[in-house]
Design an enzyme around this catalytic site. Structure first.
Site, PDB file in Angstrom:
ATOM      1  N   ASP A   1       0.842  -1.191   0.000  1.00 49.44           N
ATOM      2  CA  ASP A   1       0.000   0.000   0.000  1.00 49.44           C
ATOM      3  C   ASP A   1       0.884   1.251   0.000  1.00 49.44           C
ATOM      4  O   ASP A   1       1.724   1.410  -0.885  1.00 49.44           O
ATOM      5  CB  ASP A   1      -0.957  -0.072   1.203  1.00 49.44           C
ATOM      6  CG  ASP A   1      -1.980   1.037   1.234  1.00 49.44           C
ATOM      7  OD1 ASP A   1      -2.921   0.995   0.406  1.00 49.44           O
ATOM      8  OD2 ASP A   1      -1.854   1.947   2.079  1.00 49.44           O
TER       9      ASP A   1
ATOM     10  N   HIS B   1      -7.072  -6.662   0.102  1.00 45.61           N
ATOM     11  CA  HIS B   1      -6.019  -5.652  -0.009  1.00 45.61           C
ATOM     12  C   HIS B   1      -4.748  -5.972   0.770  1.00 45.61           C
ATOM     13  O   HIS B   1      -3.693  -5.417   0.464  1.00 45.61           O
ATOM     14  CB  HIS B   1      -6.584  -4.311   0.474  1.00 45.61           C
ATOM     15  CG  HIS B   1      -5.615  -3.179   0.402  1.00 45.61           C
ATOM     16  ND1 HIS B   1      -4.980  -2.808  -0.760  1.00 45.61           N
ATOM     17  CD2 HIS B   1      -5.160  -2.324   1.362  1.00 45.61           C
ATOM     18  CE1 HIS B   1      -4.188  -1.772  -0.527  1.00 45.61           C
ATOM     19  NE2 HIS B   1      -4.271  -1.467   0.759  1.00 45.61           N
TER      20      HIS B   1
END
Length: 297
Positions: A113, A279
């Site tokens: 991320d 994610h």
């Protein structure tokens, strides 16, 4: 200067260090032996996100799991003019300085991320420091902004909420940080229970700090402004280090982008694969993530 401050609560066998770099003090957990490997977390996590994979990686590497500036227990400088203190250039320079303070001039790097975006800039600004690079569940920042449509803006609304001028998002999140944090994590992860309640409480401890919430917003504001300027200036440059891209087959990045194609526009040597998760592969499918990382690293 690096000072050990005690054992890590979440990374088994690791020791926590506070390291003074030229601009900011960084918190890092260090463990293992072998070639150096730096792990960088994303938003809204801290270095503790690596708790399921770092001990196994430490069997082969000297692992440094760091809190990015502004996050976790690292220092939280003001945003500065044009949000430059949270540019990925500044955040990447922190990590190079951290590794040098720990005695490592050259290292492998895994970034998830926001940490992957810092890693992208580090690969361009400090190519001599990087041996291999793995990015988890991201496409390049400039690519994602350039291809923004209703679907992306809906799924990743915080990219457009957190960049609003201070103190709007900071104030709104501050009304109920736990609600925002839980909805954010639950919305992105597709594996129920992957973030334990104990780990969530650690993230919330940091997120309750108004200075950390402001730093996170500055990180996103920088991504939408100064980082795009830096990316545009380097549009013709390519990452020289071998790059592995891993992404969640159930997540937004995998649904909206040809992930390998986006990275082949930015790097010379790219490989990768989807993993059966959302994610956060390191929390959702740690064994699959470990296998892919070790094969590459």
């Amino acid at each position: 200067m690096a000072g050990a401050i005690g054992p890590s609560r979440f990374l088994r066998g690791f020791t926590l260090h506070d390291v003074e770099t030229p601009e900011v003090r960084l918190r890092a957990a260090v463990g293992g032996s072998g070639p150096p490997l730096l792990l960088l977390h994303g938003h809204p996590q801290t270095h503790s996100t690596w708790n399921k994979v770092a001990p196994a990686l430490a069997e082969r590497f000297t692992v440094v799991a760091a809190d990015l500036r502004g996050y976790g227990d690292s220092g939280r400088p003001e945003g500065g003019e044009g949000h430059r203190n949270y540019s990925k250039r500044a955040m990447a320079a922190d990590q190079v300085a951290l590794m040098r303070a720990l005695g490592f001039e050259r290292f492998r790097l895994v970034g998830h991320d926001r940490g992957g975006r810092v890693a992208h800039r580090l690969a361009l600004d400090h190519p001599q420091a990087l041996e291999k690079l793995a990015v988890l569940d991201i496409a390049p920042t400039a690519t994602m902004y350039a291809r923004t449509d209703k679907e992306f803006a809906t799924r990743y609304f915080w990219w457009f909420f957190l960049i609003q001028p201070a103190p709007l998002p900071e104030h709104m999140i501050g009304a109920d940080p736990e609600f925002f944090l839980r909805k954010h994590i639950d919305g992105q992860l597709k594996t129920p229970g992957a973030t334990s309640e104990e780990l969530f409480a650690e993230y919330l401890r940091c997120y309750r700090d108004p200075a950390m919430r402001h730093a996170a917003c500055e990180d996103y504001r920088a991504a939408a402004t100064i980082d795009l300027e830096h990316d545009a200036a380097d549009a013709e440059r390519r990452i020289e280090a071998p790059l592995l891209a891993l992404w969640g087959a159930k997540g937004t990045v995998g649904a909206l982008y040809d992930v390998l194609e986006t990275w082949r526009e930015k790097a010379r040597d790219v490989r990768g694969q989807p993993l059966p998760c959302g994610h956060s592969p390191q929390e959702e499918v740690p064994e699959d993530t470990l296998r892919a990382l070790l094969d590459f690293l």
